[in-house]
Scaffold this motif. Structure first.
Motif, short mmCIF file in Angstrom:
data_model
loop_
_atom_site.label_atom_id
_atom_site.label_comp_id
_atom_site.label_asym_id
_atom_site.label_seq_id
_atom_site.Cartn_x
_atom_site.Cartn_y
_atom_site.Cartn_z
N VAL A 114 0.90 -1.32 0.09
CA VAL A 114 0.05 -0.02 -0.08
C VAL A 114 0.99 1.10 -0.05
N ILE A 115 1.00 1.76 -1.19
CA ILE A 115 1.77 3.07 -1.26
C ILE A 115 0.95 4.02 -2.17
N ILE A 116 0.83 5.20 -1.75
CA ILE A 116 0.29 6.38 -2.26
C ILE A 116 1.28 7.19 -3.40
N THR A 117 1.17 7.17 -4.68
CA THR A 117 1.82 7.68 -5.61
C THR A 117 0.97 8.85 -6.14
#
Lengths: 625, 173
Positions: A563-566
């Motif tokens: 889970v990573i927001i870019t």
């Protein structure tokens, strides 16, 4: 699972062939036959095949999401698109080392095919030196970073590939960069062989120049792709950050560029032999050094992937073994050619190439010191310092002025002895450059004098090479194109940095924001679901003073594994400028933070680097005169 | 003779490099706190993390108490390790923590804070890493202890541990 086994055993077989190859070549070395033993060629081919099989096995494990393989488990996920499953193969430490091996074996095989007209002993020695490197890397991969480690119980899902690596430019960046980076190994091996055989002469210069060119072209394009990735994906709005890992790719490029110029002298005059050998050795050493710095975790950088001291120690010892070997060979075997051939008349092409080399060495020392000095200082005095972009800019940019001026004049000089021709036209060109620069930038910058001189120097090179392209009878078009590309590169970088502007603000849906040159209107947002991420796509209308509107759709992606927001910037590229819009969520979710940048001449930076490499490419395919 | 001499020099130089790099490999992860740092905090202007408005340094350190400036980023693994200790420190009334978010993506940073808690009374943005340089920082994480006279009295490179927390508590008592 099966692919895993095949890959692993192919690697071991590849290593065995290396040892076999060494044996056969040593036996063949004293054989009186004119040509090398055919078995050597077949074995080298077989070795390449094994490495390819191993590499393909890893790709297949990635495609099948075979999580019994540790590397796949760590770097992939079933919901990844196929393209990124494949590019994930070399997007990690183990896979990228396999790529190293692939390029090493590929290049030595190509070398053997392409060097049939060269002396036999020289070819065999090159093969031997290359095999030493190959064996080192086989051992490194098998002992510390095996890409085929087995996991049991088999996990049901992988950890996923870092989203910032899921980008088309980055998918092809490592292979291209490695072709250049690892390609320098052939230059290293063959220069050692040439020294040992006392074969550093015009013929060798002509023959090795092709390999220098090939490595140089790939390295140039590889660095550019990395830079494009940083620009589009990291969203920092720049293309070069003097990050240690960027620096380690720039260092071999600088020595390789210096080498490329020296080889030209060597193939004409059999001069500068020691210098050419030192440059060849340094270039590959710097490539290895780069691998050491990046892979051992000794540096802190956005690129650092692995932090395993065992790996660091292995590469460090291997690196120094290679350096000791090459320095030993250089001191024992190298015979300085007769002194007079190194005496150049002060105004000649040779001298101008030497000046180029001095500059390259200066730039190299700046980058090298900036990159490794913090490590040295830390160990010696446990003092921590940070070297940032201002250090490099302050030390490099002013020296670009004489560098550009010499670059404009140098290629106009003749070999051996020359005088400057058409002095008047040069002076006129220079005056025009200064006036033009002054008119363009007089209202733009505070540091007027410095930038006027700097940009004038770049314009001077620009006009002299441009004139050469159109007026001269194409006597050395490849070189002119490269130099023209370089002047364009410097001009675009300078104008880009002077003319860039930026607006940062918080804005709600449906809101308008006025800035002094126009208006930003936040129309709406839209949500979309992809297999491996959810995205929020916004639509903005940006109106400039003339009433022209453009629409930009920046995006926020929420990746599921991991889970990573870019933030994906939306960039509208035109020949004159890039319009760059990136947005971020703000607490409370009602407001969005946006950053709107206008970056002039961005596309010209890429175009000029392509021109630079095109020059190299044309030189590679130029018919021999 | 000359040849042997230059060979000697090269060998000495290479051995030196080898030793340094070898030692560097073993020491990079063991950060040592550097003491006796006595320096005024730099005056600067940067953006606030949440409001995105510019703030001035003299506005940040206006109260007559101890401050801690902690440089962190969501991508930095050691920052995660030290975060619970920062949370512990933040409960102390006589000290305020200022976070300096270093070269980070806003969303990731925000998620980091949402997940692990917010020990900071204020978070500042250091988008391009220049503010960290002004502080004399080497990397992330890094922690500065600032006394009531606005002097940096201690600088801790790397993640802080329980020992350092105790040391800080002792100083601010």
């Amino acid at each position: 699972m099966l692919a895993n086994q095949i890959g692993h055993y192919s690697l071991i077989l590849g290593l065995l062939i290396s040892i076999l190859l060494c044996g056969v070549s040593i036996k063949d070395f004293n054989n009186t036959n004119k040509q090398i033993n055919q078995n050597i060629l077949s074995l080298s081919f077989l070795q390449l095949v094994f490495v390819i099989v191993s590499f393909l096995s890893l790709i297949i494990s990635f495609i099948n999401s075979d999580f019994s393989n540790e590397t796949v488990f760590n770097n992939s996920h079933t919901t990844k698109p196929l393209f990124y499953k494949i590019s994930g193969t070399w997007g990690n430490h183990e896979g990228s080392l396999l790529l190293w091996l692939l390029v090493l074996t590929l290049f030595i095989f190509l070398f053997l095919i392409k060097s049939r007209e060269q002396p036999k002993k020289y070819r065999i020695l090159t093969l031997l030196f290359q095999q030493i490197i190959i064996i080192g890397f086989f051992l490194f991969v098998l002992m510390t970073s095996n890409p085929f480690n087995y996991l049991f119980p088999i996990p049901s899902e992988g950890l996923g590939l870092n989203p910032i690596l899921q980008d088309p430019a980055l998918a092809i960046h490592p292979p291209i960069l490695y072709l250049g980076y690892v390609g320098t190994s052939i230059i290293f091996s063959s220069s050692l062989a040439a020294v040992a055989q006392n074969y550093v002469n015009k013929e060798w210069g002509k023959h090795i120049k092709k390999w220098v060119l090939v490595s140089w072209i790939f390295l140039t394009i590889g660095i550019m792709l990395g830079s494009i990735w940083a620009y589009y994906e990291l969203g920092w709005g720049g293309f070069w950050f003097w990050d240690p890992v960027e620096n380690v790719s720039l260092m071999p490029w600088l020595t390789l560029t210096a080498l490329l110029h020296c080889i030209v002298v060597l193939e004409r005059r059999a001069a500068l032999t020691s210098w050419v050998i030192i440059l060849s050795i340094t270039t590959f050493t710097l490539s290895m050094c780069g691998t050491f710095l990046v892979r051992s975790g000794i540096l802190n950088s956005v690129h650092t992937f692995a932090n395993d001291p065992a790996r660091g120690i292995f590469i460090l010892i291997f690196l120094f073994a290679l350096i000791v070997l090459s320095v030993g060979i250089f001191f024992i075997f190298h015979k300085e050619n007769n002194k007079s051939s190194n005496d150049f008349f002060w105004l000649s092409r040779e001298t101008s190439i030497l000046i180029n080399n001095w500059f390259m060495m200066y730039f190299l020392s700046v980058v090298l010191i900036g990159t490794v000095y913090p490590i040295f200082l830390d160990v010696i005095s446990s003092e921590k310092i940070s070297v940032g972009p201002p250090f490099y800019q302050k030390l490099i940019v002013p020296f670009l002025i004489p560098f550009l001026l010499f670059m404009s004049l140098g290629p106009r000089l003749k070999w051996i002895k020359s005088k400057i021709e058409n002095k008047n036209s040069l002076i006129i060109t220079f005056v025009i450059s200064v006036i033009l620069t002054f008119l363009i930038i007089k209202n733009l910058t505070t540091d007027l004098l410095f930038y006027t001189i700097l940009i004038s120097a770049a314009f001077f090179l620009f006009f002299t090479t441009l004139k050469e392209l159109f007026i001269k009878k194409f006597n050395n078009i490849s070189q002119t194109i490269s130099h023209f590309g370089f002047s364009l590169l410097i001009l675009s970088i300078l104008f880009n940095s002077i003319l860039s502007s930026e607006i940062i603000t918080n804005i709600k849906i449906g809101e308008r924001y006025d800035y002094n040159k126009g208006e930003i209107f936040f129309k709406n947002i839209e949500e979309r679901k992809e297999s491996n991420f959810k995205s929020i796509i916004a639509s903005f209308e940006i109106k400039n003073k003339n009433g022209k509107t453009i629409e930009l759709n920046p995006e926020i992606r929420i990746y599921n594994q991991p889970v990573i927001i870019t933030s994906e910037a939306d960039i509208k590229t035109t020949l004159l400028e890039d319009k760059f819009l990136v947005m971020n969520l703000v607490k409370g979710n009602e407001y969005f933070n946006i950053r709107y940048q206008i970056k002039p001449f961005m596309v010209w930076i890429w175009i000029s680097v392509l021109l630079l490499s095109l020059g190299g490419l044309m030189s590679l395919f130029k018919r021999k005169i | 003779m000359k040849n042997k001499f230059s060979l000697f020099i090269v060998v000495i130089f290479l051995s030196f490099c080898f030793v340094i790099l070898y030692k560097g490999l073993n020491t990079t992860n063991n950060y040592t706190p550097k003491t006796n740092e006595k320096k005024n905090i730099p005056s600067f202007k940067t953006r606030d993390f949440y409001s995105n408005n510019y703030v001035n340094s003299d506005k940040i350190f206006e109260e007559n108490i101890f401050y801690i400036v902690n440089i962190w980023a969501s991508w930095c693994v050691p920052c995660r390790a030290e975060h619970p200790l920062l949370m512990q420190l933040s409960k102390n009334q006589s000290i305020k923590l200022i976070g300096l978010n270093y070269r980070d993506n806003f969303n990731n940073a925000k998620k980091f804070i949402d997940d692990f808690g917010n020990p900071y009374s204020k978070i500042l943005i250091d988008k391009d890493g220049t503010l960290g340089v002004e502080f004399g920082a080497y990397g992330v994480p890094e922690t500065f202890l600032i006394d009531k006279d606005k002097n940096i009295i201690k600088k801790f490179v790397g993640p802080i541990n329980q020992e350092i927390v105790n040391e800080i508590k002792l100083i601010i008592k």
